[in-house]
Design a protein around this motif. Structure first.
Motif, PDB file in Angstrom:
ATOM      1  N   ARG A  58     -36.118   8.539  46.891  1.00 47.81           N
ATOM      2  CA  ARG A  58     -37.321   9.361  47.045  1.00 47.81           C
ATOM      3  C   ARG A  58     -38.387   9.046  45.991  1.00 47.81           C
ATOM      4  O   ARG A  58     -39.540   9.457  46.132  1.00 47.81           O
ATOM      5  CB  ARG A  58     -36.950  10.828  46.959  1.00 47.81           C
ATOM      6  CG  ARG A  58     -35.960  11.274  48.035  1.00 47.81           C
ATOM      7  CD  ARG A  58     -35.637  12.744  47.904  1.00 47.81           C
ATOM      8  NE  ARG A  58     -34.532  13.126  48.776  1.00 47.81           N
ATOM      9  CZ  ARG A  58     -34.099  14.371  48.916  1.00 47.81           C
ATOM     10  NH1 ARG A  58     -34.663  15.347  48.218  1.00 47.81           N
ATOM     11  NH2 ARG A  58     -33.095  14.644  49.716  1.00 47.81           N
ATOM     12  N   GLN A  59     -38.034   8.311  44.947  1.00 48.89           N
ATOM     13  CA  GLN A  59     -38.993   8.030  43.881  1.00 48.89           C
ATOM     14  C   GLN A  59     -40.186   7.206  44.374  1.00 48.89           C
ATOM     15  O   GLN A  59     -41.245   7.223  43.754  1.00 48.89           O
ATOM     16  CB  GLN A  59     -38.292   7.307  42.723  1.00 48.89           C
ATOM     17  CG  GLN A  59     -37.276   8.169  41.983  1.00 48.89           C
ATOM     18  CD  GLN A  59     -37.900   9.439  41.435  1.00 48.89           C
ATOM     19  OE1 GLN A  59     -38.894   9.403  40.715  1.00 48.89           O
ATOM     20  NE2 GLN A  59     -37.322  10.586  41.795  1.00 48.89           N
ATOM     21  N   LEU A  62     -43.593   8.832  44.647  1.00 46.86           N
ATOM     22  CA  LEU A  62     -44.384   9.160  43.463  1.00 46.86           C
ATOM     23  C   LEU A  62     -45.209   7.976  42.976  1.00 46.86           C
ATOM     24  O   LEU A  62     -46.016   8.114  42.051  1.00 46.86           O
ATOM     25  CB  LEU A  62     -43.455   9.633  42.325  1.00 46.86           C
ATOM     26  CG  LEU A  62     -42.611  10.870  42.633  1.00 46.86           C
ATOM     27  CD1 LEU A  62     -41.646  11.137  41.483  1.00 46.86           C
ATOM     28  CD2 LEU A  62     -43.507  12.077  42.875  1.00 46.86           C
ATOM     29  N   GLY A  63     -44.998   6.806  43.562  1.00 48.15           N
ATOM     30  CA  GLY A  63     -45.648   5.597  43.077  1.00 48.15           C
ATOM     31  C   GLY A  63     -46.926   5.258  43.817  1.00 48.15           C
ATOM     32  O   GLY A  63     -47.394   5.987  44.694  1.00 48.15           O
ATOM     33  N   LEU A 172     -40.998  15.686  50.011  1.00 45.14           N
ATOM     34  CA  LEU A 172     -42.025  14.943  49.271  1.00 45.14           C
ATOM     35  C   LEU A 172     -42.398  13.637  49.959  1.00 45.14           C
ATOM     36  O   LEU A 172     -43.590  13.369  50.180  1.00 45.14           O
ATOM     37  CB  LEU A 172     -41.577  14.686  47.830  1.00 45.14           C
ATOM     38  CG  LEU A 172     -42.544  13.844  46.974  1.00 45.14           C
ATOM     39  CD1 LEU A 172     -43.919  14.491  46.901  1.00 45.14           C
ATOM     40  CD2 LEU A 172     -41.964  13.631  45.575  1.00 45.14           C
ATOM     41  N   ARG A 176     -46.140  12.595  51.519  1.00 40.94           N
ATOM     42  CA  ARG A 176     -46.894  11.386  51.213  1.00 40.94           C
ATOM     43  C   ARG A 176     -47.220  10.609  52.482  1.00 40.94           C
ATOM     44  O   ARG A 176     -48.316  10.050  52.628  1.00 40.94           O
ATOM     45  CB  ARG A 176     -46.114  10.481  50.247  1.00 40.94           C
ATOM     46  CG  ARG A 176     -45.930  10.988  48.840  1.00 40.94           C
ATOM     47  CD  ARG A 176     -47.218  11.374  48.137  1.00 40.94           C
ATOM     48  NE  ARG A 176     -48.268  10.407  48.125  1.00 40.94           N
ATOM     49  CZ  ARG A 176     -48.403   9.408  47.231  1.00 40.94           C
ATOM     50  NH1 ARG A 176     -47.485   9.238  46.291  1.00 40.94           N
ATOM     51  NH2 ARG A 176     -49.433   8.601  47.265  1.00 40.94           N
TER      52      ARG A 176
END
Length: 264
Positions: A58-59, A62-63, A172, A176
């Motif tokens: 899931r990271q 955030l990028g 999340l 996005r």
């Protein structure tokens, strides 16, 4: 780890069109299997497994997502004479929307031609009912994708796997994904002067064909093509018609200036 493009299939003969395939959220390079089997032998095909493949990590949400695609393009072998990294990029769904944002925001050429497959868009009208509809239909979209790749599974098993995958992906990444569709309406498309083919299905539950056609109309040199009866995966639902359209577009030297009628 930065994803790197891999050579999927070399071109045959003297003409080579270097092509990069980009998948969408919860997808994988496997969504292109049918296209790869039918694609013109002039196409040198590259693909990549992106951070948003499957449930993934899931990271990635955030990028800087367009920067991820830019890094993939930079991983390709350099070409002489200042040529763009590829001749053609074919991108699906969220991958298509992220690619659009990269192309609109960078003065550096990335490709000579682009194919956008079922890109996420900003719906009209956009109201609260649209948000609730998207939340409710997200597992249905995942179920559709699972069904396209695992046709032998029973409907109940596909539904159960889709719900599990939705929970693994989490809210999340979904937000996005939705954000990039909405932001497509705000992009300055004046830099996108390369020929672009925009393909979508008439039965796509994710994004309405009229909204995708509206997006195509904002691109300086775009052709819109509707594949009748296809859902969100036209490269699978209408494999032959999809491949024929892309082959024609990829190997033609003519400029793209008009909208084309739907393929029945």
């Amino acid at each position: 780890m930065t994803p790197r493009a891999r050579l999927r299939r070399s071109a045959a003969g003297n003409v080579s069109v270097r092509t990069l395939l980009i998948h969408g959220v919860a997808g994988s390079p496997a969504v292109w299997d049918g296209f790869v089997a039918r694609a013109s032998d002039q196409l040198e095909l590259w693909d990549v497994e992106l951070p948003w493949a499957g449930a993934g990590d899931r990271q990635w949400a955030l990028g800087d997502i367009p920067d991820t695609i830019d890094s993939v393009l930079r991983s390709l072998p350099e070409r002489a004479g200042g040529q763009p990294p590829v001749d053609l990029i074919i991108a699906h769904s969220f991958g298509a929307s992220a690619l659009l944002e990269l192309l609109a925001g960078s003065p550096r050429p990335h490709a000579d031609r682009v194919v956008l497959v079922a890109p996420l868009t900003c719906p009209e009208p956009f109201d609260w009912s649209e948000i609730s509809r998207r939340v409710e239909e997200f597992p249905l979209l995942l179920e559709e994708g699972i069904g396209r790749r695992a046709r032998r599974l029973s409907p109940s098993m596909r539904r159960e796997l889709a719900e599990r995958l939705r929970d693994l992906i989490g809210p999340l990444p979904w937000l996005r994904t939705y954000e990039y569709g909405l932001r497509s309406a705000l992009l300055d498309t004046t830099r996108l002067t390369m020929p672009i083919l925009v393909l979508t299905g008439s039965a796509d539950r994710v994004t309405a064909a009229v909204d995708v056609e509206r997006l195509a109309g904002r691109l300086p040199d775009a052709r819109f093509e509707l594949l009748v009866g296809s859902g969100h995966f036209p490269m699978i639902d209408r494999e032959r018609e999809f491949t024929d359209a892309v082959n024609e577009f990829a190997t033609s030297r003519e400029e793209v200036t008009e909208l084309r009628p739907a393929r029945a």
